[in-house]
Design an enzyme around this catalytic site. Structure first.
Site, PDB file in Angstrom:
ATOM      1  N   GLY A  90       0.830  -1.203   0.000  1.00 47.34           N
ATOM      2  CA  GLY A  90       0.000   0.000   0.000  1.00 47.34           C
ATOM      3  C   GLY A  90       0.858   1.243   0.000  1.00 47.34           C
ATOM      4  O   GLY A  90       2.094   1.170  -0.002  1.00 47.34           O
ATOM      5  N   GLY A  92       2.739   3.389   1.541  1.00 48.64           N
ATOM      6  CA  GLY A  92       3.384   3.460   2.853  1.00 48.64           C
ATOM      7  C   GLY A  92       4.053   4.792   3.098  1.00 48.64           C
ATOM      8  O   GLY A  92       4.394   5.132   4.236  1.00 48.64           O
ATOM      9  N   ARG A  93       4.292   5.517   2.018  1.00 51.37           N
ATOM     10  CA  ARG A  93       4.884   6.853   2.178  1.00 51.37           C
ATOM     11  C   ARG A  93       4.332   7.803   1.133  1.00 51.37           C
ATOM     12  O   ARG A  93       4.980   8.771   0.748  1.00 51.37           O
ATOM     13  CB  ARG A  93       6.390   6.775   2.059  1.00 51.37           C
ATOM     14  CG  ARG A  93       6.872   6.103   0.783  1.00 51.37           C
ATOM     15  CD  ARG A  93       8.310   6.366   0.606  1.00 51.37           C
ATOM     16  NE  ARG A  93       8.889   5.477  -0.377  1.00 51.37           N
ATOM     17  CZ  ARG A  93      10.135   5.593  -0.769  1.00 51.37           C
ATOM     18  NH1 ARG A  93      10.902   6.527  -0.274  1.00 51.37           N
ATOM     19  NH2 ARG A  93      10.620   4.768  -1.666  1.00 51.37           N
ATOM     20  N   LYS A 113       4.794  11.878  -2.554  1.00 53.79           N
ATOM     21  CA  LYS A 113       5.604  10.722  -2.153  1.00 53.79           C
ATOM     22  C   LYS A 113       6.613  11.209  -1.130  1.00 53.79           C
ATOM     23  O   LYS A 113       7.391  12.135  -1.423  1.00 53.79           O
ATOM     24  CB  LYS A 113       6.315  10.155  -3.386  1.00 53.79           C
ATOM     25  CG  LYS A 113       7.107   8.890  -3.133  1.00 53.79           C
ATOM     26  CD  LYS A 113       7.543   8.280  -4.461  1.00 53.79           C
ATOM     27  CE  LYS A 113       8.434   7.071  -4.279  1.00 53.79           C
ATOM     28  NZ  LYS A 113       8.838   6.495  -5.576  1.00 53.79           N
ATOM     29  N   ASP A 125       9.563   4.617   7.441  1.00 53.46           N
ATOM     30  CA  ASP A 125       9.381   5.905   8.112  1.00 53.46           C
ATOM     31  C   ASP A 125       8.432   6.848   7.366  1.00 53.46           C
ATOM     32  O   ASP A 125       8.199   7.969   7.801  1.00 53.46           O
ATOM     33  CB  ASP A 125      10.744   6.588   8.329  1.00 53.46           C
ATOM     34  CG  ASP A 125      11.483   6.813   7.015  1.00 53.46           C
ATOM     35  OD1 ASP A 125      10.893   6.559   5.935  1.00 53.46           O
ATOM     36  OD2 ASP A 125      12.649   7.239   7.065  1.00 53.46           O
ATOM     37  N   ARG A 176       3.795  13.820  -7.443  1.00 55.47           N
ATOM     38  CA  ARG A 176       3.760  13.004  -8.654  1.00 55.47           C
ATOM     39  C   ARG A 176       2.430  13.166  -9.374  1.00 55.47           C
ATOM     40  O   ARG A 176       1.382  13.293  -8.744  1.00 55.47           O
ATOM     41  CB  ARG A 176       3.964  11.550  -8.225  1.00 55.47           C
ATOM     42  CG  ARG A 176       4.336  10.629  -9.310  1.00 55.47           C
ATOM     43  CD  ARG A 176       5.134   9.477  -8.771  1.00 55.47           C
ATOM     44  NE  ARG A 176       4.324   8.541  -7.995  1.00 55.47           N
ATOM     45  CZ  ARG A 176       4.774   7.333  -7.615  1.00 55.47           C
ATOM     46  NH1 ARG A 176       5.991   6.943  -7.927  1.00 55.47           N
ATOM     47  NH2 ARG A 176       4.021   6.546  -6.911  1.00 55.47           N
ATOM     48  N   ARG A 183      -2.279  -0.129  -9.568  1.00 51.06           N
ATOM     49  CA  ARG A 183      -1.237  -1.088  -9.951  1.00 51.06           C
ATOM     50  C   ARG A 183      -1.824  -2.489 -10.109  1.00 51.06           C
ATOM     51  O   ARG A 183      -2.903  -2.757  -9.599  1.00 51.06           O
ATOM     52  CB  ARG A 183      -0.166  -1.126  -8.839  1.00 51.06           C
ATOM     53  CG  ARG A 183       0.428   0.235  -8.546  1.00 51.06           C
ATOM     54  CD  ARG A 183       0.660   0.442  -7.040  1.00 51.06           C
ATOM     55  NE  ARG A 183       0.998   1.837  -6.749  1.00 51.06           N
ATOM     56  CZ  ARG A 183       2.209   2.353  -6.826  1.00 51.06           C
ATOM     57  NH1 ARG A 183       3.220   1.583  -7.123  1.00 51.06           N
ATOM     58  NH2 ARG A 183       2.422   3.629  -6.575  1.00 51.06           N
ATOM     59  N   ASP A 253       3.608  -4.701  -7.655  1.00 48.30           N
ATOM     60  CA  ASP A 253       3.088  -3.454  -7.069  1.00 48.30           C
ATOM     61  C   ASP A 253       3.704  -2.230  -7.748  1.00 48.30           C
ATOM     62  O   ASP A 253       3.316  -1.102  -7.443  1.00 48.30           O
ATOM     63  CB  ASP A 253       3.346  -3.408  -5.553  1.00 48.30           C
ATOM     64  CG  ASP A 253       4.798  -3.626  -5.195  1.00 48.30           C
ATOM     65  OD1 ASP A 253       5.354  -4.670  -5.591  1.00 48.30           O
ATOM     66  OD2 ASP A 253       5.400  -2.757  -4.547  1.00 48.30           O
TER      67      ASP A 253
HETATM   68  P1  AMP Z   1       8.917   0.398  -3.439  1.00 49.76           P
HETATM   69  O1  AMP Z   1      10.009  -0.613  -3.355  1.00 49.76           O
HETATM   70  O2  AMP Z   1       9.365   1.823  -3.328  1.00 49.76           O
HETATM   71  O3  AMP Z   1       8.030   0.178  -4.626  1.00 49.76           O
HETATM   72  O4  AMP Z   1       8.010   0.171  -2.137  1.00 49.76           O
HETATM   73  C1  AMP Z   1       7.427  -1.052  -1.786  1.00 49.76           C
HETATM   74  C2  AMP Z   1       6.480  -0.839  -0.637  1.00 49.76           C
HETATM   75  O5  AMP Z   1       7.170  -0.329   0.501  1.00 49.76           O
HETATM   76  C3  AMP Z   1       5.350   0.131  -0.917  1.00 49.76           C
HETATM   77  O6  AMP Z   1       4.210  -0.311  -0.219  1.00 49.76           O
HETATM   78  C4  AMP Z   1       5.873   1.418  -0.332  1.00 49.76           C
HETATM   79  O7  AMP Z   1       4.836   2.306   0.032  1.00 49.76           O
HETATM   80  C5  AMP Z   1       6.608   0.916   0.893  1.00 49.76           C
HETATM   81  N1  AMP Z   1       7.698   1.804   1.297  1.00 49.76           N
HETATM   82  C6  AMP Z   1       8.878   2.022   0.658  1.00 49.76           C
HETATM   83  N2  AMP Z   1       9.627   2.894   1.331  1.00 49.76           N
HETATM   84  C7  AMP Z   1       8.928   3.244   2.432  1.00 49.76           C
HETATM   85  C8  AMP Z   1       9.169   4.106   3.547  1.00 49.76           C
HETATM   86  N3  AMP Z   1      10.294   4.802   3.650  1.00 49.76           N
HETATM   87  N4  AMP Z   1       8.216   4.197   4.490  1.00 49.76           N
HETATM   88  C9  AMP Z   1       7.078   3.510   4.395  1.00 49.76           C
HETATM   89  N5  AMP Z   1       6.785   2.671   3.397  1.00 49.76           N
HETATM   90  C10 AMP Z   1       7.689   2.535   2.414  1.00 49.76           C
HETATM   91 MG    MG Z   2       6.469   0.838  -5.342  1.00 48.48          MG
END
Ligand code: AMP
Ligand code: MG
Length: 485
Positions: A90, A92-93, A113, A125, A176, A183, A253
């Protein structure tokens, strides 16, 4: 100056709340600072250019203040990461501020983002680092400048707050802009977490209504829609291969349901041609290597198809998947033929393409330069041949090529045509690193004006930016990119 106004229409937040958590951004201790804004997106999202200098612009586009008319939420999705089911992920940030709609440009998502924790942050975080926001900002524009579908970004805002990664780093928020942030993993989420429910179909209805509206009244619309998703995904990956773009983290995702490039992390453009190139240092097995991307595209579509079995028959899904390779290969070969200046793919053209790639691989020849300098080779072969170690083999291929291509027009005509399809500038890792160092170490934000100029017109010659068309200067050092962002 009045308040910032955007034509919000907010269609996603009209869906049931199972799809998201409605919430504001997590505030920052200090007020954020604008690093850079991209005026070319103002018209697209219905924002006046004057708004970019509004005193609260950085606060609004970092989430420090809530933008009038927005209805912010974090989306829930799941996904397969590096081939394994990862369960619930989901935003997450990230925070979806909502959709804007203009008569000329249609509907666009605006998403922050790095705007703080959400219920989907897991152990993260909720923040993003300036370095990766700059990379995503520039790469979205570079891919767009190359005519490939992608998310883009309106601005990068510095948060004046340090973020902990391998070390402490300056934090930032990227605003963004995309047609949609839905997705493959959204559909997987509802299939695996709510078996037997209608949520997947409801999401497909949303996607069809907003992005495939020509299918709305078709009785078989889900089947045709999936077919379109297959075609768009195949075409996107063919475009990546032709331009030498490696995504780096093709998890389900990170696959847009609309076939747009999304989630720029440890991406890399092909320089010395190595089909096994792995741009992401965290990808130890090379699952997402350059030459694996087409196969992974299909793997991801298969994962999506599985999630759609609740409302599309297996026969229809299998039939859709069966179209993948033909669409991929047709698009790829047309693009490659065009890069050589040909309009159609004949057997002779096909053997010129693959023979050239073989020569390039043997000598690790620079991918963008080999194609860009083809036009110059029609007048003077020196620079083109110098890209190869085996001069005789290179000259042999070139004379075959000249013989074939000059059947189709004068060298002047062909040279012009070649320069319209082979970019002078791609976002080389070292160039992104120059931008990051200028911004982080010298607060030289204006350099991003130059880079937007370059990447919005990557086919144009501009002598003042000549050096950015070349591989890293001697002694620049290796740039290492990983998932940490
Ligand atoms: P990504 O590898 O950037 O596509 O992220 C994969 C998942 O991890 C997604 O659900 C992001 O929202 C979550 N995510 C990545 N970095 C962070 C972060 N610093 N804090 C919280 N969630 C994160
Ligand atoms: Mg991602």
């Amino acid at each position: 100056m009045g308040d910032i106004r955007l034509p919000f229409s907010n269609s996603f937040s009209q869906l049931p709340s199972i799809f998201y958590t409605r919430m504001p951004a997590e505030p920052f201790v200090e007020n954020p600072t604008l690093i850079h804004a991209n005026p070319s997106l103002c018209d697209v999202i219905g924002l006046s250019k004057e708004s970019l200098s509004h005193p609260q612009f950085a606060s609004y586009f970092s989430g420090q203040l809530s933008l009038p008319g927005s209805d912010s939420l974090a989306m829930v999705y799941s996904g397969h990461q590096f081939g394994q089911w990862a369960g619930q992920l989901g935003d997450g940030r990230a925070l979806l501020l909502g959709q804007v709609t203009t008569p000329a440009h249609g509907q666009w998502d605006i998403q922050l983002k790095g705007s703080g924790k959400t219920p989907y942050s897991r152990f993260g975080d909720g923040r993003a680092v300036l370095r990766s926001c700059i990379r995503e900002y520039l790469c979205g524009e570079a891919i767009h400048g190359l005519g490939i579908l992608t998310t883009r970004a309106l601005c990068v805002v510095g948060t004046n707050q340090q973020v902990r990664r391998e070390s402490w780093e300056p934090g930032a928020v990227l605003a963004r802009v995309a047609s949609s942030h839905i997705r493959f993993g959204h559909f997987e989420h509802f299939f695996y977490h709510y078996p037997g429910s209608d949520y997947g179909r409801a999401l497909a209805d949303y996607v069809i209504e907003h992005f495939f509206s020509e299918l709305m009244d078709t009785p078989d619309r889900y089947r045709f829609w999936f077919h379109q998703v297959v075609v768009r995904t195949a075409a996107l990956i063919a475009e990546w291969q032709a331009v030498g773009f490696c995504h780096g983290v093709m998890n389900t995702d990170n696959m847009s349901i609309l076939g747009e490039t999304i989630d720029y992390g440890p991406f890399g453009f092909m320089e010395g041609f190595d089909p096994h190139y792995i741009c992401n240092h965290s990808d130890e097995t090379g699952r997402y290597a350059y030459d694996q991307q087409p196969l992974i595209g299909l793997w991801n579509l298969q994962a999506l198809a599985q999630a759609l079995t609740s409302f599309i028959s297996e026969t229809d899904l299998r039939e859709g998947l069966g179209e993948y390779w033909i669409h991929f290969l047709t698009t790829y070969e047309i693009k490659m033929a065009q890069k050589l200046g040909f309009e159609i793919v004949t057997d002779d053209v096909r053997s010129l393409i693959y023979d050239l790639l073989e020569l390039m691989e043997a000598d690790l020849a620079d991918y963008p330069l080999v194609f860009r300098l083809l036009s110059e080779s029609l007048l003077d072969t020196t620079r083109w041949v110098s890209l190869f170690k085996s001069t005789d083999a290179a000259l042999g291929w070139l004379s075959r090529y000249h013989h074939e291509i000059l059947k189709g027009g004068s060298s002047h005509e062909i040279s012009t045509r070649l320069n319209l399809v082979n970019p002078k500038y791609i976002l080389r890792n070292w160039v992104a690193e120059v931008a990051i160092r200028e911004v982080e170490d010298k607060a030289n934000y204006a350099i991003l004006d130059d880079f937007l100029t370059i990447f919005h017109a990557p086919y144009d010659e501009d002598p003042q930016f000549e050096r950015f068309a070349n591989p890293a200067p001697e002694g620049f050092g290796e740039v290492c990119v990983s998932c940490s962002s």
